[in-house]
Write a protein that holds these residues in place. Structure first.
Motif, mmCIF file in Angstrom:
data_model
loop_
_atom_site.group_PDB
_atom_site.id
_atom_site.type_symbol
_atom_site.label_atom_id
_atom_site.label_comp_id
_atom_site.label_asym_id
_atom_site.label_seq_id
_atom_site.Cartn_x
_atom_site.Cartn_y
_atom_site.Cartn_z
ATOM 1 N N UNK A 172 0.820 -1.206 0.000
ATOM 2 C CA UNK A 172 0.000 0.000 0.000
ATOM 3 C C UNK A 172 0.859 1.264 0.000
ATOM 4 N N UNK A 173 2.014 1.192 0.667
ATOM 5 C CA UNK A 173 2.921 2.341 0.718
ATOM 6 C C UNK A 173 3.428 2.688 -0.679
ATOM 7 N N UNK A 174 3.734 1.668 -1.483
ATOM 8 C CA UNK A 174 4.214 1.906 -2.846
ATOM 9 C C UNK A 174 3.149 2.600 -3.682
ATOM 10 N N UNK A 175 1.911 2.144 -3.574
ATOM 11 C CA UNK A 175 0.830 2.755 -4.345
ATOM 12 C C UNK A 175 0.556 4.183 -3.872
ATOM 13 N N UNK A 176 0.698 4.422 -2.585
ATOM 14 C CA UNK A 176 0.515 5.782 -2.066
ATOM 15 C C UNK A 176 1.558 6.723 -2.657
ATOM 16 N N UNK A 177 2.792 6.255 -2.795
ATOM 17 C CA UNK A 177 3.857 7.085 -3.364
ATOM 18 C C UNK A 177 3.608 7.371 -4.841
ATOM 19 N N UNK A 178 3.119 6.371 -5.564
ATOM 20 C CA UNK A 178 2.815 6.570 -6.978
ATOM 21 C C UNK A 178 1.759 7.658 -7.142
ATOM 22 N N UNK A 179 0.722 7.602 -6.314
ATOM 23 C CA UNK A 179 -0.361 8.584 -6.402
ATOM 24 C C UNK A 179 0.088 9.955 -5.927
ATOM 25 N N UNK A 180 0.824 9.993 -4.827
ATOM 26 C CA UNK A 180 1.216 11.277 -4.240
ATOM 27 C C UNK A 180 2.207 12.031 -5.124
ATOM 28 N N UNK A 181 3.119 11.314 -5.758
ATOM 29 C CA UNK A 181 4.170 11.970 -6.541
ATOM 30 C C UNK A 181 3.923 11.921 -8.040
ATOM 31 N N UNK A 182 2.898 11.183 -8.461
ATOM 32 C CA UNK A 182 2.644 11.055 -9.882
ATOM 33 C C UNK A 182 3.781 10.357 -10.607
ATOM 34 N N UNK A 183 4.447 9.446 -9.902
ATOM 35 C CA UNK A 183 5.598 8.743 -10.474
ATOM 36 C C UNK A 183 5.134 7.575 -11.339
ATOM 37 N N UNK A 184 5.901 7.245 -12.376
ATOM 38 C CA UNK A 184 5.525 6.108 -13.215
ATOM 39 C C UNK A 184 5.785 4.768 -12.547
ATOM 40 N N UNK A 185 6.617 4.783 -11.519
ATOM 41 C CA UNK A 185 6.965 3.549 -10.823
ATOM 42 C C UNK A 185 7.521 3.875 -9.444
ATOM 43 N N UNK A 186 7.612 2.845 -8.621
ATOM 44 C CA UNK A 186 8.307 2.951 -7.342
ATOM 45 C C UNK A 186 9.337 1.831 -7.310
ATOM 46 N N UNK A 187 10.577 2.183 -7.099
ATOM 47 C CA UNK A 187 11.622 1.171 -7.023
ATOM 48 C C UNK A 187 11.542 0.399 -5.719
ATOM 49 N N UNK A 188 11.850 -0.876 -5.779
ATOM 50 C CA UNK A 188 11.873 -1.728 -4.587
ATOM 51 C C UNK A 188 13.330 -2.121 -4.354
ATOM 52 N N UNK A 189 13.827 -1.850 -3.157
ATOM 53 C CA UNK A 189 15.246 -2.049 -2.876
ATOM 54 C C UNK A 189 15.472 -3.122 -1.821
ATOM 55 N N UNK A 190 16.659 -3.725 -1.884
ATOM 56 C CA UNK A 190 17.015 -4.735 -0.890
ATOM 57 C C UNK A 190 17.685 -4.066 0.310
ATOM 58 N N UNK A 191 18.264 -4.873 1.182
ATOM 59 C CA UNK A 191 18.856 -4.344 2.414
ATOM 60 C C UNK A 191 20.061 -3.440 2.143
#
Length: 200
Positions: A172-191
């Motif tokens: 849900x956090x990733x989708x919130x960032x996409x909506x809030x920033x109008x970004x085409x994607x959200x990167x997912x990072x490891x440790x």
């Protein structure tokens, strides 16, 4: 008589919708209240558990001679389970993990070849340490080719400030960032903050 029956039916539906069984409206109000105390994900889980409990009670009552209550119980239970499952999902569960990326020293022609060769519409731009520094979308690539030409470097026209989340972050956090920033994607990072996938 008809108006009385319609009014009665509407009143019953209104009262039924107020039952604090998620995902009914009453359950959503309950979640909103709980979210004032706990994080949204935990509030959703609690509201969903309450909804499932009420669904079980409806099911028991339905077994006593009201099949309609059994149908309602099944609907509420499944809907609450689905919502609880959604908030339990992590970014790694829904990320695109097999993808082509670009480096900042490649040019628009190289990006165009990738666009034609793959089904991707967005390409993460990563540095030598596999850290996300930007993204190229189909739209930005087409614009760069038209305005500047194929020899322009990716770093010149890529989108910057692409948000990232850890792979353990709630989806849900990733989708919130996409909506809030109008970004085409959200990167997912490891440790180690290296790009391991993205959510679009």
């Amino acid at each position: 008589i008809l108006l009385t029956q319609v009014a009665t039916a509407n009143l019953v539906l209104f009262l039924f919708n107020l039952i604090p069984a998620f995902p009914m409206d009453g359950g959503r109000v309950l979640r909103a209240v709980l979210a004032m105390i706990w994080p949204r994900a935990r509030a959703t889980r609690i509201a969903a558990t309450i909804g499932q409990t009420i669904a079980i009670l409806f099911g028991v009552l339905g077994l006593m001679g009201n099949p309609f209550l059994i149908l309602i119980a099944v609907f509420i239970f499944l809907a609450a389970s689905g919502e609880a499952g959604y908030v339990a999902m992590r970014a790694r569960d829904a990320m695109i993990s097999t993808f082509e990326s670009l480096s900042p020293d490649q040019d628009a022609d190289a990006a165009a070849r990738l666009l034609l060769r793959t089904t991707q519409q967005e390409f993460p731009v990563v540095d030598g340490r596999s850290m996300l520094i930007g993204a190229v979308t189909r739209e930005t690539l087409v614009r760069a080719l038209a305005e500047v030409g194929g020899s322009v470097g990716v770093s010149e026209f890529m989108l910057r400030d692409i948000p990232t989340v850890p792979e353990t972050a709630p989806l849900e956090k990733a989708f919130e960032l996409i909506q809030a920033r109008g970004a085409p994607m959200v990167g997912v990072t490891d440790a180690q903050d290296r790009l391991c996938g993205y959510v679009e």
